[in-house]
Write an enzyme that holds these catalytic residues in place. Structure first.
Site: not given
Ligand code: 7TS
Length: 409
Positions: A200, A363, A197, A121, A223
């Site tokens: 997910q 992203c 990371d 990401h 999430k």
């Molecule tokens: N890393 C991964 C693998 C992600 O899927 C996401 C968010 C992030 C980091 C960032 O997370 P945040 O909570 O700091 O924004 N992924 C997604 C997505 O797949 N669609 O919307 C957000």
């Protein structure tokens, strides 16, 4: 506790119609819905206990501090950190990864290497690009084989020069899970650290940071049924002790003189300013909720959904799915393209049927570019989704295919 359709009753948002159809929410990789228990925790805090933490001696301040630190303890248990000193509360995965890059990353120098994968990401790419620019370190990539991480290539790219391996545990596009424990052992043997990371993976599978031997591990509350604006950065105590905080101000100091200051103990050394108290407490409620269901049960239930829906999707002519082909290797994140229909049109057509999926680059632009496609549609499931939701997705995709038949084939 087994997962039954009844748990849907805990999620008020699911009971609505979208475009005159019952909502089928399949955008859980972007964010998950919140059970009443989490919403109630937020309301309870603001109605009863709201006060600033770590400063007041009055009763409300003590209650708020106690609840905030109790949430940290719940997180500690959830990921099996050895101490709450290792549990930093952040805004989310992105903040956690940026903290590691800005703090630990600033110790790198020219000749050092940072290894990431092509499936990352943007949150686990851009901070490392910045570190490379600032320190002169080199950024290297591991690519894919059969829709999964090319492990053989990973073991070639990771060398004695690798100071940081920053990698996702589960992809938000490919639905593949990387062997973090093995990669951690390998990079440690070469003298580097691993930054994981967990955005997910943590919502869907048991995470044990000690078993993985992760040096840093970041994830987001939103999430996993928690609120937005709260997340976690786990770091090994020995490393957190040695590195500098990224933000400075209130809460994180020990003593401030006119020209010099000292920092307080872990974990507060990294948490400058009034923290996100209410959302941290509600994250604790989300963890209670998931633990009540049992994270292993959640994992198993989602695997059943994947076993059910993936072959049905694979059977649709003109539907291309990214990531591993075998359902047993695929998480409940399924990115696809349908014929030559633009994924935004697919998502809009599905929305007309009440089915919420995401479309775009998710992203993960370097990955999308590497795959040689403009974008994908993506259906992503959580434990409150059902086989009926899977059937509705298939039905809506077939209707979309039929609708666009003449224009695009
Ligand atoms: N890393 C991964 C693998 C992600 O899927 C996401 C968010 C992030 C980091 C960032 O997370 P945040 O909570 O700091 O924004 N992924 C997604 C997505 O797949 N669609 O919307 C957000």
């Amino acid at each position: 506790m087994t997962i039954t359709n009844q748990i849907r009753d805990d999620f008020p948002i699911l009971f609505q119609e979208v475009n005159d159809e019952p909502l089928v929410y399949l955008d859980n990789a972007a964010t998950t819905q919140k059970p009443k228990q989490v919403i109630d925790a937020l309301v309870h805090y603001y109605e009863n206990d709201n006060a600033n933490v770590h400063r007041g001696v009055h009763t409300l301040a003590e209650r708020a501090t106690h609840a905030y630190e109790a949430a940290r303890e719940k997180v500690r248990g959830f990921i099996n950190a050895s101490s709450t000193k290792e549990v930093l509360l952040t805004r989310g995965t992105t903040t956690g990864l940026n903290w590691v890059a800005q703090s630990y990353g600033s110790t790198l120098k020219a000749g050092d290497e940072i290894v990431i994968s092509i499936m990352e990401h943007h949150s686990n790419i851009v901070p490392w690009q910045q570190v490379a620019k600032k320190t002169g370190a080199t950024l290297k990539y591991v690519y894919l084989k059969d829709g999964k991480l090319d492990l053989e290539q990973a073991y070639e790219v990771i060398t004695e020069n690798t100071k940081i391996l920053a990698i996702t545990q589960s992809s938000n596009v490919l639905g593949t899970t990387n062997p973090i424990k093995e990669l951690a052992a390998y990079v440690h043997q070469k003298g580097g650290i691993i930054v994981v990371d967990g955005a997910q993976s943590t919502p869907h599978t048991k995470v044990d940071v000690q078993d993985l031997d992760a040096d840093f591990f970041a994830f987001s509350g939103h999430k996993l049924c928690g609120p937005t604006g709260i997340g976690v950065l786990y770091g090994k105590e020995s490393i957190l002790k040695a590195i500098s905080p990224v933000e400075f101000g209130g809460e994180m100091i020990d003593f401030v003189h006119q020209f010099e200051s000292t920092w307080t103990d872990l974990p507060w050394k990294f948490e400058a300013g009034t923290p996100n108290i209410a959302d941290a407490i509600a994250l604790g409620a989300a963890i209670d909720y998931l633990e009540e269901l049992g994270i292993e049960n959640i994992h198993q239930y989602e695997q059943e959904l994947v076993d059910y829906v993936l072959p049905k999707l694979q059977a649709i002519e003109g539907l291309e799915i990214y990531g591993p082909k075998d359902p047993s290797e695929h998480t409940a994140v399924i990115a696809f393209n349908l014929d030559k229909i633009h994924p935004h049109d697919v998502a809009t057509a599905l929305d007309m049927e009440g089915v919420a999926v995401r479309a775009g680059h998710h992203c993960a632009q370097p990955l999308i570019e590497y795959l040689g496609i403009p974008a994908t549609a993506r259906a992503s499931f959580y434990f409150y989704n059902t086989k009926a939701d899977c059937d509705k997705l298939i039905e809506a995709i077939l209707a979309t295919k039929e609708f666009f038949k003449d224009g695009t084939n």
